[in-house]
Design a protein around this motif. Structure first.
Motif, mmCIF file in Angstrom:
data_model
loop_
_atom_site.group_PDB
_atom_site.id
_atom_site.type_symbol
_atom_site.label_atom_id
_atom_site.label_comp_id
_atom_site.label_asym_id
_atom_site.label_seq_id
_atom_site.Cartn_x
_atom_site.Cartn_y
_atom_site.Cartn_z
ATOM 1 N N SER A 62 0.856 -1.194 0.000
ATOM 2 C CA SER A 62 0.000 0.000 0.000
ATOM 3 C C SER A 62 0.883 1.231 0.000
ATOM 4 C CB SER A 62 -0.958 -0.011 1.188
ATOM 5 O OG SER A 62 -0.250 -0.159 2.407
ATOM 6 N N ASP A 79 -0.271 -4.417 -5.758
ATOM 7 C CA ASP A 79 -0.193 -3.007 -5.380
ATOM 8 C C ASP A 79 -1.614 -2.462 -5.292
ATOM 9 O OD1 ASP A 79 0.185 -0.300 -5.137
ATOM 10 O OD2 ASP A 79 1.565 -0.114 -6.827
ATOM 11 N N VAL A 80 -2.041 -2.122 -4.072
ATOM 12 C CA VAL A 80 -3.409 -1.645 -3.869
ATOM 13 C C VAL A 80 -3.476 -0.121 -3.807
ATOM 14 C CG1 VAL A 80 -4.119 -3.768 -2.715
ATOM 15 C CG2 VAL A 80 -3.251 -1.861 -1.348
ATOM 16 N N SER A 81 -2.381 0.565 -4.154
ATOM 17 C CA SER A 81 -2.381 2.028 -4.054
ATOM 18 C C SER A 81 -3.464 2.712 -4.889
ATOM 19 C CB SER A 81 -1.005 2.593 -4.404
ATOM 20 O OG SER A 81 -0.617 2.254 -5.712
ATOM 21 N N ASP A 84 -7.654 4.426 -3.430
ATOM 22 C CA ASP A 84 -7.261 5.572 -2.615
ATOM 23 C C ASP A 84 -8.423 6.463 -2.194
ATOM 24 O OD1 ASP A 84 -7.878 6.604 -5.085
ATOM 25 O OD2 ASP A 84 -5.947 7.600 -5.406
ATOM 26 N N GLY A 97 -7.928 0.472 0.593
ATOM 27 C CA GLY A 97 -6.740 -0.258 1.016
ATOM 28 C C GLY A 97 -5.430 0.394 0.646
ATOM 29 N N GLY A 98 -5.443 1.339 -0.304
ATOM 30 C CA GLY A 98 -4.210 1.987 -0.723
ATOM 31 C C GLY A 98 -4.033 3.403 -0.231
ATOM 32 N N ARG A 100 -2.930 6.579 1.877
ATOM 33 C CA ARG A 100 -1.784 6.919 2.717
ATOM 34 C C ARG A 100 -2.202 7.957 3.760
ATOM 35 N NH1 ARG A 100 3.562 6.538 -1.146
ATOM 36 N NH2 ARG A 100 2.980 4.556 -2.132
ATOM 37 N N GLY A 124 1.262 3.730 4.311
ATOM 38 C CA GLY A 124 -0.060 3.204 4.002
ATOM 39 C C GLY A 124 -0.878 2.978 5.259
ATOM 40 N N SER A 126 -3.408 0.958 5.679
ATOM 41 C CA SER A 126 -3.684 -0.458 5.942
ATOM 42 C C SER A 126 -2.493 -1.133 6.609
ATOM 43 C CB SER A 126 -4.067 -1.190 4.655
ATOM 44 O OG SER A 126 -3.055 -1.084 3.674
ATOM 45 N N THR A 187 -8.878 -4.481 1.281
ATOM 46 C CA THR A 187 -9.293 -3.558 0.225
ATOM 47 C C THR A 187 -10.088 -2.369 0.750
ATOM 48 O OG1 THR A 187 -11.266 -4.913 -0.188
ATOM 49 C CG2 THR A 187 -9.304 -5.393 -1.508
#
Length: 429
Positions: A62, A79-81, A84, A97-98, A100, A124, A126, A187
């Motif tokens: 994340s 990569d769940v970024s 957002d 999940g992504g 910050r 992140g 998460s 997620t």
């Protein structure tokens, strides 16, 4: 069904996506075969199926701030970024999940709300939550994971499940401080929030020669200070500092710090600023140096339930003086809200801790001496610690990381992982 954005070696953008972009590099961070950027749970399910089909180990990313390199792998990085989104819903917030920390704090601040979180803006949410999550409001309101009320997770079989007190309660227990290995890909998360308080940020500094006296005062007084006050002690090559924030006015903060510093020589520099919670978070984030990502970070930590004797402090300071050029030791106060939850109520076990000591060395190249120094620093204080280590300060050098991170909760956590990931799909590699 969309499969997300898959990047392999040679694809445009792969090199940037493959880098874990941690705060700094760590020895041996692996390069993945592929990175799959996912926008929702369905795409994560496809990613898990792809990894299983190709027999690839999985790492979930994340924020990419795991200094031990655990947000990368030789296999597939999920990569769940792209997930957002942040939605404030009354006194709750729903977080992708992504997301910050900076995005979460800004969104909450716009609604006059706050949460106990860390201070580094690119961490992140998460990952922070799954390892526990400590910050300026934790002594008052508990850990980040203690605010979690619901989460959506894609498990090793590709199923998207909801975990809360009423659904998948064992999984929900594990996700609050039990890390991510063997539990799935988060997620979405729903958190409780609190009204954003008025804050005062501060930093008091002394020459390093005063470190023994400053640490003695901190050890004797800081952990028992009002829960509104979060005063860290930091050792640096040229100085020792008390820094942090208090939920209160500048006058209240200075009065609390006067009590903490009673009997100490006058600090050479005093900074204190009364701020909104949002501006406080921005200020603390801005105070974090962004190091060259090519440098190597060596770090370790340990929890303590009792104070340190003077000879242990003296030994620590002697070893600190002989350390690498770039080095730091942080004393982080726990207690208060951190301890209000029973050790077995969530996977996070370190509820009796009064403080954490965190040792850091930074070097331009891989350096076994620096690695050994951090271990020696920890060992110097080891006889007085609990043996517990904060999972968000992951350390590849631990003899038994599962026991260090999860203590008496390790056995239950191991059973839950076997239940949700019997084939060890989510394994380091």
């Amino acid at each position: 069904m969309s499969a997300g954005e898959l990047l392999r070696h040679g694809d445009p953008g792969f090199d940037a996506a493959a880098s874990p972009r941690p705060f700094t590099a760590h020895d041996g961070v692996p390069v993945p075969v592929a990175v799959l950027r996912c926008r929702d749970a369905a795409e994560v399910a496809v990613a898990v199926e792809y990894a299983r089909r190709e027999a690839l180990p999985i790492a979930v990313r994340s924020g990419g701030h795991c200094a031990a390199g655990l947000s990368s792998t030789t296999g597939l990085v999920i990569d769940v970024s792209p997930m957002d989104s942040v939605e404030v819903d009354g006194d709750h917030v729903v977080v992708g999940g992504g997301v910050r920390l900076a995005a979460l704090v800004e969104a909450l601040g716009a609604h006059g709300r706050a949460m106990p979180t860390g201070t580094c803006p690119t961490v992140g949410v998460s990952g922070l939550t799954l390892g526990g999550g400590w910050g300026m409001l934790s002594r008052r309101h508990g850990l980040t994971c203690d605010q979690l009320v619901r989460t959506e997770v894609v498990t090793a079989d590709g199923a998207a499940v909801v975990a809360d007190d009423d659904h998948e309660p064992d999984l929900f227990w594990a996700l609050r401080g039990g890390g991510t290995s063997g539990l799935g890909v988060v997620t979405s998360m729903r958190f409780r929030t609190v009204p954003a308080p008025l804050m005062t940020n501060f930093r008091y500094t002394w020459p390093l020669a005063a470190a023994a006296d400053v640490l003695r005062a901190w050890l004797d007084r800081a952990v028992d200070a009002p829960a509104r006050l979060c005063a860290e002690a930091g050792l640096y090559p040229a100085e020792v500092a008390l820094h942090g924030a208090m939920a209160g006015t500048e006058a209240e903060t200075r009065a609390a710090l006067d009590q903490l510093c009673d009997g100490l020589p006058a600090p050479v520099r005093v900074e204190a600023a009364e701020l909104s919670y949002l501006d406080s978070a921005r200020d603390l984030a801005g105070a974090i140096d962004t190091p060259d990502p090519s440098r190597h970070l060596y770090a370790t930590s340990e929890f303590f339930e009792t104070t340190l004797p003077d000879d242990a402090v003296g030994a620590l300071l002697a070893l600190f003086a002989a350390g690498p050029a770039e080095r730091e030791v942080g004393f982080m106060p726990w207690g208060g809200g951190d301890s209000d939850v029973a050790p077995g109520a969530t996977a996070f076990p370190h509820r009796g801790a009064r403080y954490v000591v965190h040792h850091i060395a930074l070097t331009p190249d891989a350096d076994a001496t620096a690695r050994g120094w951090t271990g020696a620093m920890r060992d110097t204080l080891g006889p007085y610690g609990t043996g517990g280590v904060y999972a968000n300060f992951a350390d590849r050098g631990l003899a038994d990381p599962e026991l260090a991170y999860y203590g008496a909760n390790a056995a239950r956590l191991r059973k839950i992982r076997r239940r949700y990931d019997p084939d060890a799909v989510f394994r380091a590699g």
